[in-house]
Design a protein around this motif. Structure first.
Motif, PDB file in Angstrom:
ATOM      1  N   LYS B  24       1.262  -1.643  -0.245  1.00  0.00           N
ATOM      2  CA  LYS B  24       0.013  -0.341   0.300  1.00  0.00           C
ATOM      3  C   LYS B  24       0.853   1.326  -0.484  1.00  0.00           C
ATOM      4  N   SER B  25       2.017   1.214   0.587  1.00  0.00           N
ATOM      5  CA  SER B  25       2.673   2.335   0.589  1.00  0.00           C
ATOM      6  C   SER B  25       3.486   2.652  -0.969  1.00  0.00           C
ATOM      7  N   GLU B  27       1.642   3.438  -3.198  1.00  0.00           N
ATOM      8  CA  GLU B  27       0.915   4.149  -3.364  1.00  0.00           C
ATOM      9  C   GLU B  27       1.574   5.324  -3.342  1.00  0.00           C
ATOM     10  N   LEU B  28       1.908   5.563  -2.929  1.00  0.00           N
ATOM     11  CA  LEU B  28       2.068   7.222  -1.511  1.00  0.00           C
ATOM     12  C   LEU B  28       3.446   7.330  -2.521  1.00  0.00           C
ATOM     13  N   PRO B  29       3.352   8.882  -2.344  1.00  0.00           N
ATOM     14  CA  PRO B  29       4.498   9.118  -3.156  1.00  0.00           C
ATOM     15  C   PRO B  29       5.667   9.126  -2.243  1.00  0.00           C
ATOM     16  N   SER B  32       8.046  14.508  -1.653  1.00  0.00           N
ATOM     17  CA  SER B  32       6.957  15.303  -1.404  1.00  0.00           C
ATOM     18  C   SER B  32       8.142  16.865  -1.502  1.00  0.00           C
ATOM     19  N   ALA B  35      11.222  18.119   0.498  1.00  0.00           N
ATOM     20  CA  ALA B  35      11.473  16.844   1.316  1.00  0.00           C
ATOM     21  C   ALA B  35      12.487  14.893   1.094  1.00  0.00           C
ATOM     22  N   THR B  36      12.759  15.658   1.957  1.00  0.00           N
ATOM     23  CA  THR B  36      14.216  14.151   1.582  1.00  0.00           C
ATOM     24  C   THR B  36      13.242  12.678   2.411  1.00  0.00           C
ATOM     25  N   PHE B  37      12.580  12.716   2.329  1.00  0.00           N
ATOM     26  CA  PHE B  37      11.231  11.741   3.891  1.00  0.00           C
ATOM     27  C   PHE B  37       9.963  11.888   3.591  1.00  0.00           C
ATOM     28  N   GLY B  38      10.136  11.170   2.560  1.00  0.00           N
ATOM     29  CA  GLY B  38       8.738  11.177   1.829  1.00  0.00           C
ATOM     30  C   GLY B  38       7.537  10.434   3.300  1.00  0.00           C
ATOM     31  N   PRO B  39       6.315  10.219   2.573  1.00  0.00           N
ATOM     32  CA  PRO B  39       5.218   9.946   3.593  1.00  0.00           C
ATOM     33  C   PRO B  39       5.535   8.683   3.199  1.00  0.00           C
TER      34      PRO B  39
END
Lengths: 503, 153
Positions: B24-25, B27-29, B32, B35-39
């Motif tokens: 599922k992750s 699918e996340l960007p 961001s 940011a160097t550490f996205g969701p």
């Protein structure tokens, strides 16, 4: 410290606050005395009562439950030989034999006196350490909070279960489930599976209620449902003489110090504190062979320690906003429902509230002593409630507790599911405190880490650039090192043949 | 049931949940803006660690001596869960009718008390179950609805 003594006591001596202290103490004594319940469940069950209260009485109410339940646990430990709480297990060792010798009142008097002094000591430690620590922690920024969160999780993972890999898995799942909902930095929905309800994440009050109270109900069902403890109401007068007190005061003092310091560490609490104090009392005793046969010093050390943890456990909560135990996690919930975020800033924004909490804790100790002294026989009588009647009462109180925070039935479903999962976790030695603390600390760790890395353009050096963060990092490494070393030594002691054969 | 077997099943479930979160992750960007550490980074890290520690726990459990895992009075546990789910479903369906919660609560408590009570005398059991349920339901009404203004509809 000046503000502490210039506190306007009229704000504390209100009808609402006095009611909170007295009712909280009575309820705490009850849940402490009833085997299987205890501080966390007691606090969680009373949480709905706080929603309509002002911030100070609501926190005082929960602290009074916390304080009184630690002593309440010793009532069943002494009278029945069945500890009411995990923290009272050490008390059973000498409390029960003394009761069987015909002196339950004497054993309860040692317990009450030690609990009172321990509670005061914890309160004094809270008052003296919190303000200086808050002055230090106000200088902390994201890297320090991230590392403190990790330090808390390292402590709780290594100390809260006998199965370390399962404790670590509990921590990791707590962190993972805390990510459900809208991402706090960029607002992206994560793992919501299209549900609007999950956008704001899983509410942790129903989660705690489900994990602790519902699972406890299922475990209680595993016992004898018609079990009705028979208590002897004779000799329950709680009184010790000055001479008897002089015989135990050193261990009360020692237990108080051990308990206060143990309370500060995340994941420990009353259970380990009372064992540490009991072991230390026996180690330093002139007559260690008397321990386990009704030795007053055994009762005094253990009981002083478990009540002293209450004040100690409030320190990380108030100075950092980080709860060190499930009980303080529920108190954190109560504060947040009132719109108060504990941490260094709360000392500037709400100094009266903080001072009120300090003094409220001290008065809850007074209340515990006086109410405990005159109502102990009543609680001993309450133990005759059979389990088949007690279980539905706890179940429905937990059910309403889960619902009433947001008046949302989804929270009830969360509590039911969490209860079933927690029941299986407890059966398989996964750690509930580790899961809950990780769940609460998850957003703090992730958001802090991402913000820190944004500032440093992705360089991890931000975590060692400042003296504060470097110190915390060293503590984490030392904690991990000591755990690995201790487990390694234990492994060699437990399995010398395997080691020799190179297995 | 064997403790080891139950542990293995739990570890497989843990790994499966971790894999599901990992998928599922994706699918996340991954990053961001700025940011160097996205969701997606933290959940992916945690999912991977869960799988690793599940394997470690599996290996360590395999080395240990087995013991029996007992689920005492399991029929009561399952019964309580089913009844709680049923009570909640009915409340969700008919909760808008004023007073329905208290009627359902009374029936829920009476059933629990009747089933849990191990006494042989049935009429005495019914009498105790109804009596205690009336007291408890009234207490919930007085404490929560009247005093604390918590409404259940």
């Amino acid at each position: 410290m000046e503000a502490l003594f210039s506190f306007d006591f009229s704000t504390l001596f209100t009808l609402e606050n006095m009611f909170a202290i007295i009712f909280g103490t009575l309820f705490g004594l009850l849940v402490g005395a009833l085997p299987g319940l205890g501080a966390t469940i007691g606090i969680a069950l009373l949480l709905p009562v706080t929603y309509t209260m002002d911030p100070l009485p609501s926190v005082i109410l929960l602290i009074s439950v916390y304080m009184a339940s630690e002593y309440g646990g010793s009532i069943s430990a002494i009278v029945l030989g069945v500890p009411g709480t995990a923290a009272a297990v050490a008390t059973t060792l000498d409390g029960s034999p003394m009761a069987k010798q015909g002196f339950p009142g004497k054993a309860l008097a040692y317990s009450l006196t030690a609990s009172t002094i321990g509670g005061f000591a914890g309160g004094i430690v809270l008052m003296t350490l919190t303000i200086p620590l808050s002055k230090l922690t106000i200088r902390f920024s994201d890297p320090e909070f991230v590392l403190l969160g990790i330090l808390g999780l390292v402590c709780v993972a290594s100390l809260s279960s006998k199965d370390i890999p399962k404790s670590i898995l509990s921590v990791l799942f707590g962190l993972l489930f805390s990510l459900i909902g809208q991402d706090s930095l960029v607002g992206f929905p994560r793992f919501t599976f299209g549900s609007l309800t999950l956008l704001s994440g899983i509410s942790y009050v129903p989660l705690i209620v489900g994990m602790f109270a519902f699972s406890e109900v299922y475990l209680m069902l595993g016992g004898d449902l018609n079990k009705r403890y028979v208590t002897d109401k004779k000799n329950l007068k709680t009184k010790i003489t000055w001479k008897e007190f002089k015989n135990v005061w050193k261990n009360i003092l020692r237990g108080s110090i051990i308990g206060s310091l143990t309370g500060i560490l995340p994941g420990l609490g009353g259970g380990p504190a009372s064992w540490f104090a009991y072991t230390e009392a026996r180690r330093t005793a002139k007559n260690p062979e008397n321990f386990g046969k009704g030795e007053p010093n055994g009762i005094a050390a253990a009981e002083a320690a478990n009540n002293a943890t209450v004040g100690g456990a409030m320190i990380p909560l108030l100075t950092l906003g980080i709860p060190g135990s499930p009980s303080t996690a529920v108190i954190l919930g109560a504060l947040m429902i009132q719109g108060i975020q504990p941490g260094p800033m709360v000392f500037l924004r709400s100094p009266d509230l903080i001072n009120g909490i300090f003094w409220g804790l001290i008065f809850s100790v007074f209340a515990m002593y006086f109410i405990g002294k005159y109502t102990t026989s009543l609680w001993a009588r309450m133990l005759t409630i059979p389990n088949y009647a007690l279980i539905p009462i706890v179940l429905i109180a937990a059910y309403i507790g889960a619902y009433s925070k947001d008046l949302n039935i989804v929270d009830v479903w969360i509590a039911i599911i969490a209860g079933v999962i927690a029941y299986l976790m407890r059966k398989l030695n996964y750690s509930l405190p580790a899961f809950i603390l990780a769940f609460i600390l998850g957003p703090l760790i992730e958001t802090g880490m991402r913000r820190s890395l944004m500032l440093s353009s992705g360089s991890l050096s931000i975590f060692i650039e400042r003296g504060y963060s470097l110190t915390i990092l060293i503590i984490i490494i030392l904690m991990l090192g000591s755990q690995i070393y201790t487990k390694g030594i234990k492994n060699i002691i437990d399995n010398p043949q395997k080691i020799n054969k190179g297995v | 049931m064997s403790y080891k077997r139950a542990t293995y099943i739990s570890l497989v479930v843990c790994s499966a949940i971790a894999v599901m979160f990992y998928i599922k992750s994706l699918e996340l960007p991954s990053t961001s803006t700025g940011a160097t550490f996205g969701p997606s980074a933290f959940p992916q890290l945690l999912s991977a660690l869960i799988v690793i520690f599940s394997i470690i726990s599996f290996v360590l459990t395999k080395r240990e001596e087995d013991e029996k895992l007992t689920f005492e009075n399991m029929k009561y546990v399952i019964f309580t869960i089913i009844l709680t789910v049923g009570f909640t479903l009915l409340w969700q369906l008919f909760g808008t009718i004023y007073g329905m919660f208290y009627l359902l609560l009374f029936l829920f408590l009476t059933t629990l008390l009747f089933i849990y009570n191990q006494a042989k005398n049935s009429s005495q059991k019914v009498f105790i179950a109804i009596g205690v349920s009336v007291v408890l339901t009234s207490s919930v009404y007085i404490v929560f609805e009247r005093l604390l203004k918590i409404v259940f509809n």
